[in-house]
Design a protein around this motif. Structure first.
Motif, short mmCIF file in Angstrom:
data_model
loop_
_atom_site.label_atom_id
_atom_site.label_comp_id
_atom_site.label_asym_id
_atom_site.label_seq_id
_atom_site.Cartn_x
_atom_site.Cartn_y
_atom_site.Cartn_z
N ARG A 148 0.83 -1.22 0.00
CA ARG A 148 0.00 0.00 0.00
C ARG A 148 0.86 1.27 0.00
N PRO A 149 1.80 1.41 0.95
CA PRO A 149 2.59 2.66 0.92
C PRO A 149 3.51 2.74 -0.27
N THR A 150 3.96 1.59 -0.80
CA THR A 150 4.85 1.66 -1.98
C THR A 150 4.07 2.22 -3.16
N VAL A 151 2.82 1.73 -3.33
CA VAL A 151 1.99 2.25 -4.42
C VAL A 151 1.68 3.74 -4.19
N ALA A 152 1.54 4.11 -2.90
CA ALA A 152 1.20 5.52 -2.59
C ALA A 152 2.29 6.48 -3.05
N VAL A 153 3.52 5.98 -3.20
CA VAL A 153 4.62 6.86 -3.63
C VAL A 153 4.31 7.44 -5.01
N ASP A 154 3.39 6.80 -5.77
CA ASP A 154 3.07 7.34 -7.10
C ASP A 154 2.54 8.78 -7.01
N ARG A 155 1.92 9.12 -5.89
CA ARG A 155 1.46 10.51 -5.72
C ARG A 155 2.64 11.47 -5.74
N PHE A 156 3.68 11.13 -4.98
CA PHE A 156 4.86 11.99 -4.95
C PHE A 156 5.51 12.02 -6.34
N ILE A 157 5.42 10.89 -7.07
CA ILE A 157 6.02 10.86 -8.41
C ILE A 157 5.26 11.80 -9.35
N PHE B 190 0.91 16.41 0.15
CA PHE B 190 0.45 15.05 -0.02
C PHE B 190 -0.33 14.65 1.22
N PHE B 191 0.40 14.42 2.28
CA PHE B 191 -0.21 13.91 3.50
C PHE B 191 -0.33 15.11 4.43
N PRO B 192 -1.54 15.71 4.58
CA PRO B 192 -1.60 17.02 5.24
C PRO B 192 -1.36 17.01 6.74
N VAL C 122 8.81 17.40 7.78
CA VAL C 122 7.95 16.33 8.28
C VAL C 122 6.97 15.80 7.21
N PRO C 123 7.44 15.54 5.98
CA PRO C 123 6.48 15.12 4.95
C PRO C 123 5.85 13.77 5.24
N GLN C 124 6.54 12.92 6.01
CA GLN C 124 6.01 11.58 6.31
C GLN C 124 6.04 11.35 7.82
N GLY C 125 5.61 12.37 8.58
CA GLY C 125 5.63 12.28 10.04
C GLY C 125 6.86 12.99 10.59
N GLY C 126 6.80 13.29 11.91
CA GLY C 126 7.86 14.10 12.49
C GLY C 126 8.68 13.37 13.54
N GLY C 127 9.77 14.01 13.96
CA GLY C 127 10.62 13.47 15.02
C GLY C 127 11.60 12.44 14.51
N GLY D 35 10.33 7.38 17.70
CA GLY D 35 8.89 7.58 17.55
C GLY D 35 8.33 6.75 16.42
N HIS D 36 7.29 7.28 15.79
CA HIS D 36 6.62 6.52 14.73
C HIS D 36 6.78 7.16 13.37
N ARG D 37 7.82 7.98 13.23
CA ARG D 37 8.06 8.59 11.92
C ARG D 37 8.14 7.48 10.86
N CYS D 38 7.68 7.80 9.66
CA CYS D 38 7.56 6.79 8.60
C CYS D 38 8.86 6.00 8.40
N ALA D 39 8.71 4.68 8.46
CA ALA D 39 9.86 3.80 8.29
C ALA D 39 10.23 3.66 6.81
N GLY D 40 9.37 4.19 5.93
CA GLY D 40 9.59 3.99 4.50
C GLY D 40 10.16 5.22 3.80
N TRP E 231 13.22 6.27 3.32
CA TRP E 231 14.38 6.04 2.44
C TRP E 231 13.91 5.38 1.15
N ILE E 232 12.95 4.43 1.27
CA ILE E 232 12.41 3.76 0.08
C ILE E 232 11.72 4.81 -0.80
N THR E 233 10.94 5.68 -0.16
CA THR E 233 10.22 6.72 -0.90
C THR E 233 11.20 7.59 -1.69
C1 HEM Z 1 3.81 8.25 -0.20
C2 HEM Z 1 4.76 8.00 0.63
C3 HEM Z 1 4.50 7.83 2.11
C4 HEM Z 1 3.89 8.70 2.98
C5 HEM Z 1 3.26 10.07 2.68
C6 HEM Z 1 3.95 8.06 4.29
C7 HEM Z 1 3.48 8.63 5.46
C8 HEM Z 1 3.55 8.05 6.71
C9 HEM Z 1 3.10 8.67 7.93
C10 HEM Z 1 2.48 10.07 8.05
C11 HEM Z 1 3.32 7.79 8.94
C12 HEM Z 1 2.98 8.00 10.42
C13 HEM Z 1 4.07 8.81 11.09
C14 HEM Z 1 3.76 9.16 12.53
O1 HEM Z 1 2.85 8.56 13.15
O2 HEM Z 1 4.45 10.05 13.07
C15 HEM Z 1 3.93 6.61 8.35
C16 HEM Z 1 4.32 5.50 9.07
C17 HEM Z 1 4.84 4.36 8.50
N1 HEM Z 1 5.19 4.18 7.17
FE1 HEM Z 1 4.96 5.53 5.69
N2 HEM Z 1 4.59 6.86 4.17
C18 HEM Z 1 4.94 6.66 2.86
C19 HEM Z 1 5.61 5.60 2.30
C20 HEM Z 1 5.98 4.46 3.00
C21 HEM Z 1 6.65 3.31 2.41
C22 HEM Z 1 7.10 3.23 0.95
C23 HEM Z 1 6.78 2.39 3.40
C24 HEM Z 1 7.40 1.01 3.36
C25 HEM Z 1 7.32 0.22 2.31
C26 HEM Z 1 6.21 2.96 4.62
C27 HEM Z 1 6.17 2.33 5.86
C28 HEM Z 1 5.69 2.91 7.02
C29 HEM Z 1 5.68 2.23 8.32
C30 HEM Z 1 6.14 0.79 8.60
C31 HEM Z 1 5.15 3.14 9.25
C32 HEM Z 1 4.90 2.92 10.74
C33 HEM Z 1 6.11 3.34 11.54
C34 HEM Z 1 5.86 3.14 13.04
O3 HEM Z 1 4.71 3.12 13.48
O4 HEM Z 1 6.86 3.03 13.78
N3 HEM Z 1 5.74 4.21 4.34
N4 HEM Z 1 4.07 6.79 7.00
#
Ligand code: HEM
Length: 221
Positions: A45-54, A93-95, A154-159, A164-169, A171-173
């Motif tokens: 799901r998040p990998t496909v979502a990267v198409d928005r950024f593309i 993208f992600f407001p 903080v385009p994909q979460g902060g800190g 914390g829970h900043r996006c783990a993806g 680097w892949i993005t």
């Molecule tokens: C369009 C690109 C993406 C956006 C906008 C996005 C955004 C986010 C956001 C906002 C969070 C929550 C951050 C928080 O709670 O502080 C998150 C968490 C996460 N994302 Fe992404 N993401 C993207 C792509 C990806 C990709 C490509 C992967 C991996 C294949 C991924 C894996 C994860 C994981 C595993 C978490 C949970 C981290 C945790 O709870 O510790 N994301 N993402």
């Protein structure tokens, strides 16, 4: 998952599908079928979502065509990374990130009672004039030679990722976007026919109404 496990569906070695289907926990048990399926979706799901950024990267190339030649010469290097980082900062993208207060606390004169819903304004933080000079200008140079502040960018979460829970993806993005930008600038030529490319902040996740339509696509590789 079931078909991969019994061998009636092919899954290449090293693919997410195979790794998750065959993953065993500390006691040697396979993941329950449903959990395994959800884990696979958590990758897809998040990998496909990267198409928005593309799409936004393609829009940035269209709006700032002088970058095309520089990026073609860069071939996916440091300049491409600054461009991609500015796309992630500039475009909406992600407001917001949403949370609920678990334990009451005070922060900078504000009281946060237990149960209160809070929104972290990701787009607003990425455009805050005290953090980003000329925030409404698209300036990839601002990322040259610096590691972005995890609380300002903080385009994909902060800190911090580890605390914390900043996006783990992230680097892949970034890597997927760099490859897309390199493909768009180095391996193909195309025209952008007239269309509505205005981005409305009312739509979540945001996208131009027309998407980003290209035609007369030719390979230049
Ligand atoms: C369009 C690109 C993406 C956006 C906008 C996005 C955004 C986010 C956001 C906002 C969070 C929550 C951050 C928080 O709670 O502080 C998150 C968490 C996460 N994302 Fe992404 N993401 C993207 C792509 C990806 C990709 C490509 C992967 C991996 C294949 C991924 C894996 C994860 C994981 C595993 C978490 C949970 C981290 C945790 O709870 O510790 N994301 N993402």
């Amino acid at each position: 998952m079931e078909r991969v496990r019994i061998g009636t569906a092919a899954a290449p070695n090293g693919s997410a599908l195979r790794i998750i289907a065959e993953h065993r926990d500390a006691r040697g048990r396979l993941l329950p079928r449903r959990i395994a399926a959800v884990e696979l979706l958590n990758i897809l799901r998040p990998t496909v979502a990267v198409d928005r950024f593309i799409v936004f990267a393609a829009l940035a190339l269209h709006d700032h065509p002088h970058w095309r030649e520089r990026l073609r010469e860069d071939g996916g290097g440091e300049l491409t990374e600054t461009f991609v980082q500015e796309v992630r900062r500039y475009y909406p993208f992600f407001p917001v990130a949403v949370a609920r207060v678990r334990r009451a606390f005070d922060w900078q004169g504000h009281h946060f009672p237990q149960g209160r819903r809070v929104l972290l304004d990701l787009y607003g933080t990425n455009h805050h004039p005290e953090l980003w000079p000329q925030p409404e200008r698209f300036l990839p140079e601002r990322f040259a030679g610096r590691t972005p502040d995890p609380y300002a960018f903080v385009p994909q979460g902060g800190g911090e990722h580890l605390a914390g829970h900043r996006c783990a993806g992230e680097w892949i993005t970034i890597e997927l976007m760099k490859r897309a930008v390199t493909n768009l600038t180095s391996t193909m030529a195309y025209q952008v026919p007239p269309q509505n490319l205005a981005v409305s902040l009312r739509r979540m996740p945001a996208l131009p109404p027309s998407g980003f339509v290209i035609d007369q696509v030719r390979s230049t590789a």
